[in-house]
Write a protein that holds these residues in place. Structure first.
Motif, PDB file in Angstrom:
ATOM      1  N   VAL A   1       0.673  -0.904  -0.154  1.00  0.00           N
ATOM      2  CA  VAL A   1      -0.064  -0.003  -0.178  1.00  0.00           C
ATOM      3  C   VAL A   1       1.094   1.457   0.055  1.00  0.00           C
ATOM      4  O   VAL A   1       1.751   1.184   0.998  1.00  0.00           O
ATOM      5  CB  VAL A   1      -1.042   0.414   1.129  1.00  0.00           C
ATOM      6  CG1 VAL A   1      -1.900   1.130   1.180  1.00  0.00           C
ATOM      7  CG2 VAL A   1      -1.532  -1.608   1.454  1.00  0.00           C
ATOM      8  N   ILE A   2       0.837   2.007  -0.575  1.00  0.00           N
ATOM      9  CA  ILE A   2       1.055   3.367  -0.935  1.00  0.00           C
ATOM     10  C   ILE A   2       0.448   4.266  -1.125  1.00  0.00           C
ATOM     11  O   ILE A   2      -0.454   4.464  -2.124  1.00  0.00           O
ATOM     12  CB  ILE A   2       1.911   3.760  -1.940  1.00  0.00           C
ATOM     13  CG1 ILE A   2       3.333   2.582  -2.200  1.00  0.00           C
ATOM     14  CG2 ILE A   2       2.612   4.570  -2.150  1.00  0.00           C
ATOM     15  CD1 ILE A   2       4.137   2.586  -3.208  1.00  0.00           C
ATOM     16  N   PRO A   3      -0.307   5.085   0.078  1.00  0.00           N
ATOM     17  CA  PRO A   3      -1.069   6.159   0.125  1.00  0.00           C
ATOM     18  C   PRO A   3      -0.492   7.707  -0.388  1.00  0.00           C
ATOM     19  O   PRO A   3       0.643   7.665  -0.786  1.00  0.00           O
ATOM     20  CB  PRO A   3      -1.212   6.582   1.885  1.00  0.00           C
ATOM     21  CG  PRO A   3      -0.169   4.967   2.567  1.00  0.00           C
ATOM     22  CD  PRO A   3       0.831   4.601   1.541  1.00  0.00           C
ATOM     23  N   ALA A   4      -1.626   8.693  -0.648  1.00  0.00           N
ATOM     24  CA  ALA A   4      -1.378   9.168  -1.586  1.00  0.00           C
ATOM     25  C   ALA A   4      -0.484  10.370  -0.650  1.00  0.00           C
ATOM     26  O   ALA A   4       0.130  11.034  -0.808  1.00  0.00           O
ATOM     27  CB  ALA A   4      -3.159   9.855  -1.722  1.00  0.00           C
ATOM     28  N   SER A   5      -0.248  10.357   1.078  1.00  0.00           N
ATOM     29  CA  SER A   5       0.179  11.585   1.691  1.00  0.00           C
ATOM     30  C   SER A   5       0.700  10.542   2.639  1.00  0.00           C
ATOM     31  O   SER A   5       0.737   9.161   3.173  1.00  0.00           O
ATOM     32  CB  SER A   5      -0.651  12.624   2.111  1.00  0.00           C
ATOM     33  OG  SER A   5      -1.951  12.149   2.963  1.00  0.00           O
ATOM     34  N   CYS A   6       1.393  11.319   3.789  1.00  0.00           N
ATOM     35  CA  CYS A   6       2.166  10.379   5.049  1.00  0.00           C
ATOM     36  C   CYS A   6       0.982   9.638   5.553  1.00  0.00           C
ATOM     37  O   CYS A   6       1.358   9.105   6.258  1.00  0.00           O
ATOM     38  CB  CYS A   6       3.011  11.463   6.001  1.00  0.00           C
ATOM     39  SG  CYS A   6       4.718  11.594   4.661  1.00  0.00           S
ATOM     40  N   ALA A   7       0.118  10.466   6.322  1.00  0.00           N
ATOM     41  CA  ALA A   7      -1.411  10.696   7.273  1.00  0.00           C
ATOM     42  C   ALA A   7      -2.462  10.014   6.260  1.00  0.00           C
ATOM     43  O   ALA A   7      -2.236   9.449   5.623  1.00  0.00           O
ATOM     44  CB  ALA A   7      -1.637  11.420   7.817  1.00  0.00           C
ATOM     45  N   MET A   8      -2.410   8.701   7.505  1.00  0.00           N
ATOM     46  CA  MET A   8      -3.395   7.984   6.810  1.00  0.00           C
ATOM     47  C   MET A   8      -5.027   8.072   7.365  1.00  0.00           C
ATOM     48  O   MET A   8      -5.003   8.691   8.502  1.00  0.00           O
ATOM     49  CB  MET A   8      -3.127   5.896   7.766  1.00  0.00           C
ATOM     50  CG  MET A   8      -2.009   5.444   6.988  1.00  0.00           C
ATOM     51  SD  MET A   8      -1.982   5.189   5.777  1.00  0.00           S
ATOM     52  CE  MET A   8      -3.413   3.624   6.140  1.00  0.00           C
ATOM     53  N   PRO A   9      -5.625   8.269   6.250  1.00  0.00           N
ATOM     54  CA  PRO A   9      -7.049   9.292   6.328  1.00  0.00           C
ATOM     55  C   PRO A   9      -7.567   8.366   8.104  1.00  0.00           C
ATOM     56  O   PRO A   9      -7.698   7.207   7.706  1.00  0.00           O
ATOM     57  CB  PRO A   9      -7.608   9.197   6.094  1.00  0.00           C
ATOM     58  CG  PRO A   9      -6.834   8.790   4.342  1.00  0.00           C
ATOM     59  CD  PRO A   9      -5.621   8.087   5.598  1.00  0.00           C
ATOM     60  N   GLU A  10      -7.778   8.980   9.046  1.00  0.00           N
ATOM     61  CA  GLU A  10      -8.567   8.643  10.313  1.00  0.00           C
ATOM     62  C   GLU A  10     -10.229   7.814   9.810  1.00  0.00           C
ATOM     63  O   GLU A  10     -10.630   8.217   9.313  1.00  0.00           O
ATOM     64  CB  GLU A  10      -8.591   9.516  11.163  1.00  0.00           C
ATOM     65  CG  GLU A  10      -9.432   9.046  12.958  1.00  0.00           C
ATOM     66  CD  GLU A  10      -9.427  10.414  13.563  1.00  0.00           C
ATOM     67  OE1 GLU A  10     -10.305   9.982  14.763  1.00  0.00           O
ATOM     68  OE2 GLU A  10      -8.902  11.163  13.179  1.00  0.00           O
ATOM     69  N   GLY A  11      -9.940   6.721  10.372  1.00  0.00           N
ATOM     70  CA  GLY A  11     -10.646   6.061  10.414  1.00  0.00           C
ATOM     71  C   GLY A  11     -10.963   5.100   9.061  1.00  0.00           C
ATOM     72  O   GLY A  11     -12.058   3.784   8.585  1.00  0.00           O
ATOM     73  N   LYS A  12      -9.569   4.949   7.829  1.00  0.00           N
ATOM     74  CA  LYS A  12      -9.577   4.441   6.451  1.00  0.00           C
ATOM     75  C   LYS A  12      -8.668   3.560   7.112  1.00  0.00           C
ATOM     76  O   LYS A  12      -7.809   3.915   7.539  1.00  0.00           O
ATOM     77  CB  LYS A  12      -9.387   5.611   5.880  1.00  0.00           C
ATOM     78  CG  LYS A  12      -9.967   5.178   4.380  1.00  0.00           C
ATOM     79  CD  LYS A  12      -9.740   6.222   3.451  1.00  0.00           C
ATOM     80  CE  LYS A  12      -9.446   5.802   2.250  1.00  0.00           C
ATOM     81  NZ  LYS A  12     -10.783   6.665   1.978  1.00  0.00           N
ATOM     82  N   HIS A  13      -9.337   2.197   6.330  1.00  0.00           N
ATOM     83  CA  HIS A  13      -8.092   1.607   6.540  1.00  0.00           C
ATOM     84  C   HIS A  13      -7.580   1.117   4.963  1.00  0.00           C
ATOM     85  O   HIS A  13      -7.610   1.538   4.102  1.00  0.00           O
ATOM     86  CB  HIS A  13      -9.257  -0.126   5.781  1.00  0.00           C
ATOM     87  CG  HIS A  13      -8.732  -1.909   6.472  1.00  0.00           C
ATOM     88  ND1 HIS A  13      -7.651  -2.211   5.385  1.00  0.00           N
ATOM     89  CD2 HIS A  13      -8.025  -2.377   7.451  1.00  0.00           C
ATOM     90  CE1 HIS A  13      -7.296  -3.051   5.708  1.00  0.00           C
ATOM     91  NE2 HIS A  13      -7.176  -3.597   7.422  1.00  0.00           N
TER      92      HIS A  13
END
Length: 134
Positions: free
Chosen positions: A89-101
């Motif tokens: 998994v490579i998120p679009a930003s450093c912070a994982m959105p809260e509540g998002k798997h």
């Protein structure tokens, strides 16, 4: 590292090698995990996920069946009771959105662990994996 884990557990771990794109993955299963797998009616999915954000985050999850959308995962059958699912998994930003798997975020490059170890303690599956430079 694998031998050290086996020595510390003092159990009869089973080791199965599976091949993926010219690489070998050692799947280490403790005696407790092997016994729990034999008692299962169905297959166990072991998902090894590697998330690249500001730092790399490794996670092992256990499922009773494959998720509906596994198009970004590589699936390997270890034996009739065990399937390995590798997800990057490579998120679009450093912070994982809260509540998002992590499964809901963009997925890219594949990774291949060097080894995966599973155990079954107090009716709960536990797992870890290690990476090596290839």
């Amino acid at each position: 590292m694998i031998q050290l884990l086996s020595l510390l557990s003092r159990s009869r771990d089973s080791i199965t090698a599976v091949q993926l794109a010219g690489s070998s993955i050692q799947v280490i299963s403790t005696a407790r995990a092997d016994a729990a797998l034999k008692r299962r009616d169905g297959v166990l999915i072991v998902e090894a996920e590697l998330t690249f954000a500001c730092i790399a985050h490794k996670q092992v999850r256990f499922h009773d069946r494959l998720a509906e959308n596994t198009s970004h995962s590589r699936i390997l059958r270890v034996h009739d009771k065990l399937i390995l699912q590798l997800t990057t998994v490579i998120p679009a930003s450093c912070a994982m959105p809260e509540g998002k798997h992590a499964n809901n975020l963009p997925v890219a490059r594949n990774f291949t662990p060097h080894w995966i170890r599973i155990d079954h303690v107090n009716n709960h599956w536990q797992g870890e994996y290690g990476l090596s430079a290839r």
